[in-house]
Write a protein that holds these residues in place. Structure first.
Motif, PDB file in Angstrom:
ATOM      1  N   ALA A 288      55.741  68.727  -7.924  1.00 15.00           N
ATOM      2  CA  ALA A 288      55.163  68.068  -7.150  1.00 15.00           C
ATOM      3  C   ALA A 288      56.322  67.071  -6.158  1.00 15.00           C
ATOM      4  CB  ALA A 288      54.277  66.957  -6.965  1.00 15.00           C
ATOM      5  N   GLU A 289      57.404  66.314  -6.425  1.00 10.34           N
ATOM      6  CA  GLU A 289      57.607  66.251  -5.539  1.00 10.34           C
ATOM      7  C   GLU A 289      58.577  67.007  -4.785  1.00 10.34           C
ATOM      8  OE1 GLU A 289      60.369  63.868  -8.891  1.00 10.34           O
ATOM      9  OE2 GLU A 289      58.633  62.371  -8.190  1.00 10.34           O
ATOM     10  N   GLY A 290      59.354  68.489  -5.797  1.00  5.79           N
ATOM     11  CA  GLY A 290      59.695  69.464  -5.078  1.00  5.79           C
ATOM     12  C   GLY A 290      59.286  70.096  -3.689  1.00  5.79           C
ATOM     13  N   GLU A 291      57.784  70.289  -4.373  1.00  5.52           N
ATOM     14  CA  GLU A 291      56.841  70.413  -3.004  1.00  5.52           C
ATOM     15  C   GLU A 291      56.732  69.476  -1.917  1.00  5.52           C
ATOM     16  OE1 GLU A 291      55.497  73.411  -2.284  1.00  5.52           O
ATOM     17  OE2 GLU A 291      56.556  74.789  -4.383  1.00  5.52           O
ATOM     18  N   SER A 292      57.013  68.669  -2.221  1.00  7.84           N
ATOM     19  CA  SER A 292      57.034  67.290  -1.089  1.00  7.84           C
ATOM     20  C   SER A 292      58.378  66.967   0.179  1.00  7.84           C
ATOM     21  CB  SER A 292      56.507  65.922  -1.619  1.00  7.84           C
ATOM     22  OG  SER A 292      56.150  64.379  -0.518  1.00  7.84           O
ATOM     23  N   GLU A 293      59.355  67.664  -1.008  1.00  4.26           N
ATOM     24  CA  GLU A 293      60.440  67.677  -0.330  1.00  4.26           C
ATOM     25  C   GLU A 293      60.675  68.848   0.753  1.00  4.26           C
ATOM     26  OE1 GLU A 293      62.719  64.662  -0.256  1.00  4.26           O
ATOM     27  OE2 GLU A 293      61.528  63.766  -1.245  1.00  4.26           O
ATOM     28  N   ARG A 294      60.351  69.626  -0.434  1.00  8.47           N
ATOM     29  CA  ARG A 294      60.228  70.897   1.051  1.00  8.47           C
ATOM     30  C   ARG A 294      59.415  71.099   2.252  1.00  8.47           C
ATOM     31  NH1 ARG A 294      57.964  76.138   1.068  1.00  8.47           N
ATOM     32  NH2 ARG A 294      55.892  75.608  -0.289  1.00  8.47           N
ATOM     33  N   PHE A 295      58.106  70.601   1.701  1.00 12.51           N
ATOM     34  CA  PHE A 295      57.689  70.086   3.109  1.00 12.51           C
ATOM     35  C   PHE A 295      58.154  69.058   4.084  1.00 12.51           C
ATOM     36  CE2 PHE A 295      54.120  72.225   0.698  1.00 12.51           C
ATOM     37  CZ  PHE A 295      53.220  72.886   1.484  1.00 12.51           C
ATOM     38  N   LYS A 296      58.710  67.691   3.820  1.00 11.79           N
ATOM     39  CA  LYS A 296      59.718  67.029   4.604  1.00 11.79           C
ATOM     40  C   LYS A 296      60.472  67.883   5.155  1.00 11.79           C
ATOM     41  CE  LYS A 296      58.528  63.115   2.043  1.00 11.79           C
ATOM     42  NZ  LYS A 296      58.983  61.869   1.054  1.00 11.79           N
ATOM     43  N   LYS A 297      61.799  69.213   4.941  1.00 12.83           N
ATOM     44  CA  LYS A 297      61.854  69.778   4.779  1.00 12.83           C
ATOM     45  C   LYS A 297      62.233  70.804   6.755  1.00 12.83           C
ATOM     46  CE  LYS A 297      65.703  68.721   1.429  1.00 12.83           C
ATOM     47  NZ  LYS A 297      66.643  69.781   0.659  1.00 12.83           N
ATOM     48  N   GLU A 301      60.696  71.829  11.537  1.00 13.32           N
ATOM     49  CA  GLU A 301      60.320  73.113  12.395  1.00 13.32           C
ATOM     50  C   GLU A 301      59.701  73.062  12.896  1.00 13.32           C
ATOM     51  OE1 GLU A 301      62.163  75.594   9.327  1.00 13.32           O
ATOM     52  OE2 GLU A 301      64.064  74.761   8.766  1.00 13.32           O
ATOM     53  N   TYR A 302      58.795  72.638  11.935  1.00 16.77           N
ATOM     54  CA  TYR A 302      56.824  72.777  13.043  1.00 16.77           C
ATOM     55  C   TYR A 302      57.117  72.443  13.884  1.00 16.77           C
ATOM     56  CZ  TYR A 302      51.921  72.552  12.773  1.00 16.77           C
ATOM     57  OH  TYR A 302      50.644  72.614  13.207  1.00 16.77           O
ATOM     58  N   ALA A 304      58.948  72.096  15.979  1.00 12.92           N
ATOM     59  CA  ALA A 304      60.020  72.224  16.478  1.00 12.92           C
ATOM     60  C   ALA A 304      58.811  73.456  17.700  1.00 12.92           C
ATOM     61  CB  ALA A 304      60.838  72.597  16.509  1.00 12.92           C
ATOM     62  N   ALA A 305      58.657  74.626  16.411  1.00 21.17           N
ATOM     63  CA  ALA A 305      58.653  75.373  16.876  1.00 21.17           C
ATOM     64  C   ALA A 305      56.887  75.309  16.160  1.00 21.17           C
ATOM     65  CB  ALA A 305      58.348  76.796  16.697  1.00 21.17           C
ATOM     66  N   PRO A 306      55.475  75.155  16.297  1.00 18.75           N
ATOM     67  CA  PRO A 306      54.262  75.254  15.438  1.00 18.75           C
ATOM     68  C   PRO A 306      53.910  76.056  15.366  1.00 18.75           C
ATOM     69  CG  PRO A 306      54.080  73.677  17.071  1.00 18.75           C
ATOM     70  CD  PRO A 306      55.226  74.585  17.589  1.00 18.75           C
ATOM     71  N   LYS A 307      53.713  77.738  15.682  1.00 20.06           N
ATOM     72  CA  LYS A 307      52.959  78.948  15.723  1.00 20.06           C
ATOM     73  C   LYS A 307      53.530  79.076  14.920  1.00 20.06           C
ATOM     74  CE  LYS A 307      50.589  78.530  19.605  1.00 20.06           C
ATOM     75  NZ  LYS A 307      49.665  79.300  21.964  1.00 20.06           N
ATOM     76  N   VAL A 308      55.409  79.783  15.144  1.00 26.45           N
ATOM     77  CA  VAL A 308      55.644  80.159  14.061  1.00 26.45           C
ATOM     78  C   VAL A 308      55.968  80.087  12.991  1.00 26.45           C
ATOM     79  CG1 VAL A 308      57.994  81.137  14.284  1.00 26.45           C
ATOM     80  CG2 VAL A 308      57.050  80.951  16.923  1.00 26.45           C
ATOM     81  N   THR A 309      56.315  78.197  12.651  1.00 25.97           N
ATOM     82  CA  THR A 309      56.368  77.991  11.497  1.00 25.97           C
ATOM     83  C   THR A 309      55.308  79.008  10.957  1.00 25.97           C
ATOM     84  OG1 THR A 309      58.353  76.185  12.373  1.00 25.97           O
ATOM     85  CG2 THR A 309      56.563  75.538  10.410  1.00 25.97           C
ATOM     86  N   LYS A 310      53.887  77.822  11.486  1.00 25.14           N
ATOM     87  CA  LYS A 310      52.447  78.502  10.444  1.00 25.14           C
ATOM     88  C   LYS A 310      52.278  79.421   9.701  1.00 25.14           C
ATOM     89  CE  LYS A 310      48.978  76.854  12.921  1.00 25.14           C
ATOM     90  NZ  LYS A 310      48.146  75.890  13.798  1.00 25.14           N
ATOM     91  N   GLN A 311      53.089  81.004  11.359  1.00 25.98           N
ATOM     92  CA  GLN A 311      52.823  82.032  10.554  1.00 25.98           C
ATOM     93  C   GLN A 311      53.524  82.331   9.341  1.00 25.98           C
ATOM     94  OE1 GLN A 311      50.877  84.006  11.855  1.00 25.98           O
ATOM     95  NE2 GLN A 311      50.932  85.833  10.945  1.00 25.98           N
ATOM     96  N   ARG A 312      54.781  81.722   9.233  1.00 32.09           N
ATOM     97  CA  ARG A 312      55.934  82.038   8.280  1.00 32.09           C
ATOM     98  C   ARG A 312      55.423  81.584   7.455  1.00 32.09           C
ATOM     99  NH1 ARG A 312      60.425  79.407   6.454  1.00 32.09           N
ATOM    100  NH2 ARG A 312      60.059  77.661   7.554  1.00 32.09           N
ATOM    101  N   LEU A 313      54.975  79.979   7.131  1.00 31.18           N
ATOM    102  CA  LEU A 313      54.159  80.028   6.263  1.00 31.18           C
ATOM    103  C   LEU A 313      52.791  81.099   5.521  1.00 31.18           C
ATOM    104  CD1 LEU A 313      54.105  75.786   6.984  1.00 31.18           C
ATOM    105  CD2 LEU A 313      54.752  77.133   5.522  1.00 31.18           C
TER     106      LEU A 313
END
Length: 384
Positions: A288-297, A301-302, A304-313
């Motif tokens: 959970a801490e790792g996922e939280s850190e990943r989302f924080k990173k 990016e989100y 800066a480019a919300p649509k592209v990041t959302k599509q990639r996720l």
């Protein structure tokens, strides 16, 4: 007058000698130390008898001084010799002078003034036994027959002789009273089974407390609880009860043995489950801490480019999901959904690959066989 008095004195002495001689001929019926008074009387009578025989035919006269000297020497000697006595090993002599306690004497040869001091020897080394038995009532109103043996020793000879009239009888009464009191406060099962040691110790303590105010000069060394049994009328029923109690104890011991065998294994399993739970907890927290850190990173990016990041996720998530799903819904056409059977496609693909591989192997085998036959024919022609 003087002659008459002398004659009368001699006559009385002769009569006394005759009486003493007659007494000496009678057998003695007493056992013990000699009677000093009787010995003195006999010695005096014999002396005057001999003196009278020597002066027969002469005029009677009073005893001379030379006659009394031997008597005066013999009597103190006999008195002194009769005062010697012996106290045995392990004994103490209690001396009473004119009926009153004087002192104690140790073992060995001793002397006392006869007719004045009296010696009583008391054994202080030997251990004596006193038996007590009887039918007694218990606390649960049952009758039990008890036998007990008390071992004691004399520690103070003076108190043993003069504190009470009869020390042994007093000890017997104290033992009986203490034993009945302890049995009366105990149940029958306790007296006959596991409580015998407690009954023994309590009885000894009560005997000592009862003897203490009387100062009897005795010391209780040990109390042996020899036997305790029910009356003969109920002995069979009581034996059945004892057998049932033994069976119960056996079952209890077997259950304890089983518990001792199972409990360590159960404790080990419980400990293993706890360790697994702790490990799972730690792993989950770290993930959970790792996922939280990943989302924080990913957040910058989100932003800066919300649509592209959302599509990639979305694509990454669907890739993880579809990797473990054999069937996929591809889209909606009117009122129907297209089903893409990935599982069957994968099976067809595998079977196709297997078939193509088999065909390739067969073709290779056939080509190798035809080459070999052509070579053999060509070699035959060359030989011809």
């Amino acid at each position: 007058m003087m002659w008459k008095q002398a004659g009368s004195q001699e006559t009385r002495c002769s009569a006394l000698a005759q009486n003493s001689g007659a007494d000496s001929q009678q057998p003695s019926l007493q056992h013990g130390p000699p009677d000093l008074e009787k010995l003195f009387r006999q010695a005096i009578a014999k002396w005057f008898t001999l003196s009278g025989r020597r002066r027969q035919g002469a005029s009677p006269s009073s005893p001379s001084f030379s006659t009394l000297i031997p008597v005066a020497l013999i009597l103190p000697g006999l008195w002194a010799v009769s005062g010697f006595y012996t106290i045995g090993e392990g004994e103490r002599g209690v001396i009473t002078r004119l009926g009153k306690y004087s002192h104690l004497v140790d073992p060995g040869l001793n002397w006392r003034p006869a007719l004045i001091d009296r010696v009583t020897a008391v054994n202080v080394a030997s251990v004596k036994e006193l038996a007590a038995t009887g039918s007694m009532l218990t606390a649960d109103e049952n009758v039990v027959r008890v036998e007990m043996n008390v071992q004691y020793r004399v520690v103070d000879p003076v108190r043993y002789l003069y504190s009470v009239v009869n020390a042994e009888d007093s000890l017997r009464q104290a033992t009986d009273s203490a034993l009945r009191g302890v049995i009366g406060r105990s149940t029958m099962d306790r007296v006959l089974t596991e409580g015998r040691t407690i009954v023994r110790s309590e009885t000894q303590r009560e005997i000592e407390q009862t003897m203490l105010p009387y100062q009897m000069g005795l010391a209780v060394l040990d109390v042996n609880f020899q036997a305790a049994r029910p009356p003969e009328e109920v002995k069979a029923a009581f034996d059945d009860a004892i057998a049932a109690r033994e069976n119960r104890e056996q079952y209890v011991r077997e259950a304890e043995a089983y518990a001792n065998e199972v409990q360590p294994r159960a404790n080990g399993q419980a400990q293993r489950i706890l360790e697994d739970a702790r490990a799972y907890k730690a792993r989950t927290v770290l993930e959970a801490e790792g996922e939280s850190e990943r989302f924080k990173k990913i957040l910058p990016e989100y932003q800066a480019a919300p649509k592209v990041t959302k599509q990639r996720l979305y694509l990454e998530t669907m890739e993880k999901i579809l990797a473990h799903t054999p069937k996929v819904l591809t889209g909606q056409q009117g009122n129907t959904l297209s089903l893409l059977p990935l599982e069957q496609l994968l099976k067809w693909q595998d079977s196709a690959q297997t078939t193509s591989q088999n065909q390739i192997k067969r073709l290779k085998t056939e080509s190798a066989g035809s080459t070999l036959s052509n070579y053999s024919r060509q070699g035959g022609r060359d030989n011809g």
